[in-house]
Design an enzyme around this catalytic site. Sequence first.
Site, mmCIF file in Angstrom:
data_model
loop_
_atom_site.group_PDB
_atom_site.id
_atom_site.type_symbol
_atom_site.label_atom_id
_atom_site.label_comp_id
_atom_site.label_asym_id
_atom_site.label_seq_id
_atom_site.Cartn_x
_atom_site.Cartn_y
_atom_site.Cartn_z
ATOM 1 N N GLU A 134 8.243 -4.277 11.552
ATOM 2 C CA GLU A 134 8.611 -2.947 11.070
ATOM 3 C C GLU A 134 8.963 -2.003 12.212
ATOM 4 O O GLU A 134 8.238 -1.909 13.198
ATOM 5 C CB GLU A 134 7.485 -2.329 10.237
ATOM 6 C CG GLU A 134 7.852 -0.954 9.696
ATOM 7 C CD GLU A 134 6.911 -0.424 8.635
ATOM 8 O OE1 GLU A 134 7.129 0.709 8.163
ATOM 9 O OE2 GLU A 134 5.952 -1.142 8.264
ATOM 10 N N GLU A 179 -2.166 -5.911 8.434
ATOM 11 C CA GLU A 179 -1.532 -5.389 9.631
ATOM 12 C C GLU A 179 -2.318 -5.773 10.882
ATOM 13 O O GLU A 179 -3.551 -5.868 10.850
ATOM 14 C CB GLU A 179 -1.432 -3.860 9.551
ATOM 15 C CG GLU A 179 -0.549 -3.375 8.417
ATOM 16 C CD GLU A 179 -0.461 -1.857 8.344
ATOM 17 O OE1 GLU A 179 0.221 -1.361 7.431
ATOM 18 O OE2 GLU A 179 -1.054 -1.165 9.204
ATOM 19 N N ASP A 182 0.821 -1.205 0.000
ATOM 20 C CA ASP A 182 0.000 0.000 0.000
ATOM 21 C C ASP A 182 0.862 1.264 0.000
ATOM 22 O O ASP A 182 0.355 2.375 -0.142
ATOM 23 C CB ASP A 182 -0.997 0.002 1.160
ATOM 24 C CG ASP A 182 -0.344 -0.149 2.524
ATOM 25 O OD1 ASP A 182 0.901 -0.124 2.597
ATOM 26 O OD2 ASP A 182 -1.078 -0.298 3.522
#
Length: 343
Positions: free
Chosen positions: A231, A164, A93
């Site tokens: 991340e 996510e 994205d």
Amino acid sequence: MVLSMIRSRLVAASRRCIRPTSAFLPPECLQRSAYSSHAPMNPATAPSRRKVTINYLRNLYEAGTPITMVTAHDFPSGLVADHAGVDLILVGDSLAMVGLGMEDTNEIVLDDILHHSRAVARAAKSSFIVCDMPMGSYEVSPEHALRSSIRVIQEGRAQAIKLEGGVEMAPTIKRITSVGIAVLGHVGLTPQRQHSLGGFRVQGKTAQAAAKLLDDALAVQEAGCFAVVLEAVPPQVAEIITENISIPTIGIGAGNGCSGQVLVQIDMLGYFPKGRFLPKFVKTYENIFERSKIAIESYIEEVRSRAYPSEEHTYPIDKHEVTEFEKMIMKRKEELEKTSQSK
């Protein structure tokens, strides 16, 4: 006689809506095929490589071989990543910002992602393609997420989806994997939730926060994820999480103790002007923007000076035909003059 035979075969081939093979064509006809104004970048020219599968990724993980992953958002970026031999391609994205000029990833919608995923899939025939689930395409319920995931596989032509979230998304991941759709998890800094996180901030900087990250990683593993992205996590924390779960970790800003790494292709290739903010973890391997800019400036200069196109970039024509064409123009001018004089 030979030309007549070739002509008849070409006509027959066109009627069957197939392309005639080069075996029927003389060299001069083959040369003419280069005169097309547009030529597709055929992925069939890629070096022969077996299709990457989840089993292959698992073998890399068990052998301790780092897994490579980059993003791609169109045919050319998918093609170059596939040719380079990357294991996984992520239709991320992040294309919202680096490919479409949007403010953040929350602006992109599922239909946008599907459009770009199809383009990447046309190019990448060996790499394993993972497609991001954009915000709003999976949060409502597990069934909502499943419907979106099916679209990604069917319409986006990806081999897996990425979403996510940790513990709270485990039921959704379990529902998706229960029907045979592969899922890549994503914990730590989750950009779609940046506003609730207070911005793009490093995660897991306290013992308690690190323990929460491990819980998230274990939850998505238990739900069926084949791997998980970590991340913006301190490298020591990422390494401990990697050692305490049994699926690969793909790091982005999480140090080299992960099972693999991922970078945004536009970032790593330097396809942006000077002054653009880059996260600390990005290493720029090229300066494609500046090199492209210099090339386009050269093109502009050559067009202005008429250096381009030179004879080698033009199509030939028989001199006799040019002479005949000029005669036709002269004749038309004479006829026009006679017509105007008669009035």
